[in-house]
Design an enzyme around this catalytic site. Structure first.
Site, short mmCIF file in Angstrom:
data_model
loop_
_atom_site.label_atom_id
_atom_site.label_comp_id
_atom_site.label_asym_id
_atom_site.label_seq_id
_atom_site.Cartn_x
_atom_site.Cartn_y
_atom_site.Cartn_z
N GLY A 1 0.81 -1.22 0.00
CA GLY A 1 0.00 0.00 0.00
C GLY A 1 0.85 1.27 0.00
O GLY A 1 2.05 1.22 0.22
N GLY B 1 4.97 -7.84 4.08
CA GLY B 1 4.89 -8.78 2.95
C GLY B 1 6.05 -8.55 1.99
O GLY B 1 6.69 -9.49 1.53
N THR C 1 5.64 1.09 6.16
CA THR C 1 4.33 0.66 6.64
C THR C 1 3.67 1.78 7.41
O THR C 1 4.18 2.22 8.43
CB THR C 1 4.40 -0.58 7.55
OG1 THR C 1 3.28 -0.57 8.42
CG2 THR C 1 5.64 -0.57 8.41
N ASP D 1 1.12 1.47 8.98
CA ASP D 1 0.57 0.87 10.21
C ASP D 1 1.62 0.75 11.32
O ASP D 1 1.28 0.40 12.45
CB ASP D 1 0.01 -0.53 9.92
CG ASP D 1 -1.19 -0.50 8.98
OD1 ASP D 1 -1.69 0.59 8.70
OD2 ASP D 1 -1.62 -1.59 8.55
N MET E 1 -6.33 3.94 9.58
CA MET E 1 -5.77 2.65 9.15
C MET E 1 -5.15 1.90 10.31
O MET E 1 -4.88 2.47 11.36
CB MET E 1 -4.78 2.87 8.01
CG MET E 1 -5.53 2.89 6.69
SD MET E 1 -4.49 3.06 5.29
CE MET E 1 -5.72 2.84 3.99
N GLY E 2 -4.88 0.66 10.09
CA GLY E 2 -4.30 -0.21 11.12
C GLY E 2 -4.99 -1.55 11.06
O GLY E 2 -6.02 -1.76 11.67
N TYR F 1 -7.62 6.75 3.07
CA TYR F 1 -6.74 6.90 1.89
C TYR F 1 -6.18 8.31 1.77
O TYR F 1 -5.10 8.49 1.20
CB TYR F 1 -7.50 6.49 0.62
CG TYR F 1 -7.74 4.99 0.58
CD1 TYR F 1 -6.69 4.12 0.32
CD2 TYR F 1 -8.98 4.45 0.85
CE1 TYR F 1 -6.87 2.74 0.32
CE2 TYR F 1 -9.19 3.07 0.85
CZ TYR F 1 -8.12 2.23 0.59
OH TYR F 1 -8.31 0.88 0.60
N1 ATP Z 1 5.48 -14.54 2.13
C1 ATP Z 1 5.76 -13.87 1.02
N2 ATP Z 1 6.71 -14.32 0.16
C2 ATP Z 1 6.99 -13.66 -0.97
N3 ATP Z 1 6.39 -12.49 -1.33
C3 ATP Z 1 5.44 -12.00 -0.54
C4 ATP Z 1 5.07 -12.65 0.68
N4 ATP Z 1 4.10 -11.92 1.28
C5 ATP Z 1 3.87 -10.87 0.46
N5 ATP Z 1 4.66 -10.92 -0.62
C6 ATP Z 1 4.68 -9.96 -1.72
O1 ATP Z 1 5.04 -8.67 -1.25
C7 ATP Z 1 4.30 -7.67 -1.92
C8 ATP Z 1 3.65 -6.74 -0.91
O2 ATP Z 1 2.92 -7.49 0.06
P1 ATP Z 1 1.62 -6.89 0.77
O3 ATP Z 1 0.61 -6.58 -0.26
O4 ATP Z 1 1.25 -7.81 1.87
O5 ATP Z 1 2.08 -5.47 1.30
P2 ATP Z 1 3.11 -5.07 2.42
O6 ATP Z 1 4.47 -5.07 1.87
O7 ATP Z 1 2.88 -5.90 3.63
O8 ATP Z 1 2.68 -3.58 2.65
P3 ATP Z 1 1.39 -3.04 3.44
O9 ATP Z 1 1.92 -2.54 4.73
O10 ATP Z 1 0.89 -1.96 2.60
O11 ATP Z 1 0.41 -4.15 3.57
C9 ATP Z 1 3.29 -8.38 -2.80
O12 ATP Z 1 3.72 -8.25 -4.14
C10 ATP Z 1 3.30 -9.80 -2.33
O13 ATP Z 1 3.11 -10.74 -3.39
O1 F6P Z 2 -6.74 -0.87 -0.03
P1 F6P Z 2 -5.35 -1.32 -0.06
O2 F6P Z 2 -4.49 -0.59 -1.01
O3 F6P Z 2 -5.21 -2.80 -0.22
O4 F6P Z 2 -4.71 -0.98 1.33
C1 F6P Z 2 -5.34 -1.11 2.55
C2 F6P Z 2 -4.36 -1.53 3.61
O5 F6P Z 2 -3.10 -0.95 3.45
C3 F6P Z 2 -2.62 -0.47 4.68
O6 F6P Z 2 -2.71 0.93 4.65
C4 F6P Z 2 -1.20 -0.87 4.90
O7 F6P Z 2 -0.40 -0.26 3.95
C5 F6P Z 2 -3.54 -1.05 5.72
O8 F6P Z 2 -3.67 -0.24 6.85
C6 F6P Z 2 -4.81 -1.19 4.95
O9 F6P Z 2 -5.62 -2.21 5.45
MG MG Z 3 1.55 -5.86 5.24
#
Ligand code: ATP
Ligand code: F6P
Ligand code: MG
Length: 567
Positions: free
Chosen positions: A174, A264, A291, A293, A336-337, A448
């Site tokens: 995100g 992720g 992040t 969050d 958010m969170g 957002y």
């Molecule tokens: N366990 C994993 N192994 C490999 N890739 C991953 C894994 N988990 C998530 N990813 C990849 O990392 C990218 C981002 O993951 P995700 O959408 O969960 O956001 P995030 O990095 O946690 O950020 P946010 O805080 O916004 O959720 C995605 O392209 C997803 O496919």
């Molecule tokens: O709607 P999107 O882009 O999947 O993102 C929502 C999520 O992304 C976050 O802002 C984390 O980046 C979370 O707090 C929220 O649940």
């Molecule tokens: Mg995440």
């Protein structure tokens, strides 16, 4: 310094493995003191300043392989990348992988910064190779020194020549204020500090490695992007195909990969790093945690968080104005969170106008004695208005129960949340209607808007320093997630930041401060409180496979009740 260990994977001998697994099941592998065998030459070199010895997990060192695997939260396969060094007085270095771990003869070069007019005047610009940052700074007289991470910063010698570097930058997950600032400072830092000219932007997250053209980035092309929200590279969820990504890195000759994203994304960075290592490539992988969050473990705070909290004030102020201007007015703000309620907690503490803050970590209930509805009624009778802040992940169990919907996920496998703000609005309205009590509720969802704005001044500086630390580490040949640990930038092993999530501890002083500022009930029974305390006590950080009993104690100690987050 006392002995130090680098943990290497077990020999690839299936016969040996079978034999190991057949042997004694009940033995505690941590209780065993391991005499380290003579270190292979490259392992000693890889340890750099810590005069490390190397432990290859084998029949001689660990006779009970299965028990070892079970006792650890880090898989045996990951043990290959865990580097633990021990020092005096319970000192433990949880080090990050280095190029020389698999390329022992990689040449080094003098750091070009030593001739840089801006930096050459600094008295001690290069960090000492031995510098490390403690994970825990609150200690007692008899405390062990505990876990440390390698200090970030420029090294005297680097493992890449400037014109050899081909760097790429990707943003995933995100949005978060400050993404563009990190991109800008990576490009400008690589270019101005290390004279790197080949820098590429990967479009739209991980899938852009194999499905889009790479963008050429220059200091000129990124000059004013920090003034804009979002990410100029684009971002996405899902699409992490490790093999395809590393094929592209290899084919295009990329040797520094900068990956900006949340938990992720850092997991994805770890997978990329492991594949690179498997293929024996000379590539550094640098993760910059993002992040909104604030849910990434180990680090003090993620960039963009301050900006988000500041922006949330505007929504809370509006909710307050609306609430004050109506008879029995309620202003409800959703922030958010997903799993961690940090934005809601800090925004509430900063505002002082909030009467109730609901976060995912602290369960609540609606009806009956001590429930939310009773509290709202009491507050309206006392003040004639109230403001409620709710984190989007709060009360999900309550909505799921009342709507009996099936769970859905986004492309990355994250749970899609139900709208707690809307649900609460209806519940509160229904309650007062049944009581025939006049009231008005205004629901504001600024989520957002909060994450789409550019970062504020202090986040901009923070982003710049993170980007610089990432560059210095990659140039020095390390692979890591960079982060502030107790105010100092450090290189943190991927497995450390990906195996747990940072959450608000409802048994910490900060949450108590919040409760006393809002005067809301805790919604918890004594049993819930005892359970939360027990959960905190039991929550140990991941233990790398193969660490000694002595080291294991330090890991335990670093998770003990008196956490750094308690101010
Ligand atoms: N366990 C994993 N192994 C490999 N890739 C991953 C894994 N988990 C998530 N990813 C990849 O990392 C990218 C981002 O993951 P995700 O959408 O969960 O956001 P995030 O990095 O946690 O950020 P946010 O805080 O916004 O959720 C995605 O392209 C997803 O496919
Ligand atoms: O709607 P999107 O882009 O999947 O993102 C929502 C999520 O992304 C976050 O802002 C984390 O980046 C979370 O707090 C929220 O649940
Ligand atoms: Mg995440």
């Amino acid at each position: 310094m006392a002995s130090s260990h680098i943990i290497l994977p077990p020999d690839d001998d299936e016969e040996e493995q079978r034999r190991l697994e057949e042997e004694g099941e009940d033995e505690d592998p941590w209780a065993r003191s391991v005499p380290p065998p003579a270190a292979p030459e490259h392992a000693v070199k890889a340890s750099l300043p810590f005069s490390a010895t190397c432990v290859r997990i084998s029949r001689d060192s660990y006779p009970n392989l299965r028990a070892l695997r079970n006792a650890s939260s880090v898989s045996l396969a990951d043990a290959a990348y865990v580097k633990i060094s021990e020092g005096d007085f319970g000192y433990v270095l949880d080090d990050v992988p280095h190029l020389t771990d698999h390329l022992p003869d990689a040449p080094t070069y003098p750091n070009p910064l030593q001739d840089h007019p801006a930096y050459s005047t600094v008295k001690q610009y290069f960090v000492n190779e031995d510098d490390t940052v403690p994970q825990k700074v609150v200690v007692q007289k008899s405390s062990r020194r505990g876990v440390h991470f390698r200090r970030a910063g420029p090294r005297q010698r680097v493992y890449f020549e400037s014109d050899e570097v081909k760097a790429c930058i990707v943003t995933c997950g995100g949005l978060c204020p400050g993404l563009n600032t990190v991109i800008r400072e990576l490009v400008c830092g690589l270019s101005h500090m290390y004279n790197v000219s080949k820098i590429y932007g990967i479009q739209n997250g991980y899938k852009g490695f194999y499905s889009s053209n790479y963008l050429t980035l220059t200091p000129k092309s990124v000059d004013d992007i920090h003034k804009r929200g979002g990410t100029v590279l684009g971002t996405s969820r899902g699409g992490h195909d490790t093999k395809k990504i590393v094929d592209n890195i290899q084919d295009r000759g990329i040797n520094q990969v900068y990956i900006i994203g949340g938990d992720g994304t850092q997991k994805g960075a770890y997978e990329i790093f492991k594949e690179i290592r498997k293929r024996g490539l000379k590539v550094s992988v640098a993760g910059v945690p993002k992040t909104i969050d604030n849910d990434i473990a180990i680090i003090d705070k993620s960039f963009g968080f301050d900006t988000a909290v500041e922006e949330a004030q505007r929504a809370i102020d509006s909710a307050h104005v609306e609430a004050c201007s109506a008879e029995n007015g309620i202003g409800l703000v959703k922030l958010m969170g997903r799993y961690s309620g940090f934005i809601a907690m800090y925004a509430t503490l900063a505002s002082r106008d909030v009467d109730c803050c609901l976060i995912p970590e602290s369960p609540f209930y609606m009806d009956g004695e001590g429930g939310l509805l009773q509290y709202i009624e009491k507050r309206l009778k006392e003040n004639k208005h109230m403001v409620i802040v709710v984190a989007e992940g709060a009360g999900q169990d309550l909505i799921a129960k009342s709507l009996s919907t099936s769970e859905q996920q986004d492309a990355s496998g994250n749970k899609l949340l139900l709208d707690i703000g809307l649900w609460l609005t209806h519940k509160i309205k229904d309650h007062f209607k049944s009581k025939k009590m006049e009231m008005t509720i205004k629901y504001i969802d600024p989520t957002y808007m909060i994450r789409a704005i550019p970062s504020n001044a202090s986040d901009n500086v923070y982003c710049t320093l993170l980007a610089h630390s990432a560059i210095h580490g990659a140039m020095a040949g390390y692979s890591f997630t960079v982060g502030n640990v107790n105010g100092r930038h450090a290189y943190i092993p991927f497995y450390r930041v990906t195996s747990t999530r940072n959450k608000v501890k409802i048994t910490d002083r900060m949450w108590a401060r919040l409760l006393s500022s809002t005067n809301q009930p805790s919604f918890l029974s004594q049993k819930d409180i005892d359970e939360a305390k027990e959960t905190d006590r039991m929550a140990k950080p991941p233990l790398p496979t193969g660490v000694s009993h002595h080291v294991a104690n330090s890991f335990d100690q670093s998770a003990s009740s008196s956490s750094n987050s308690e101010i």
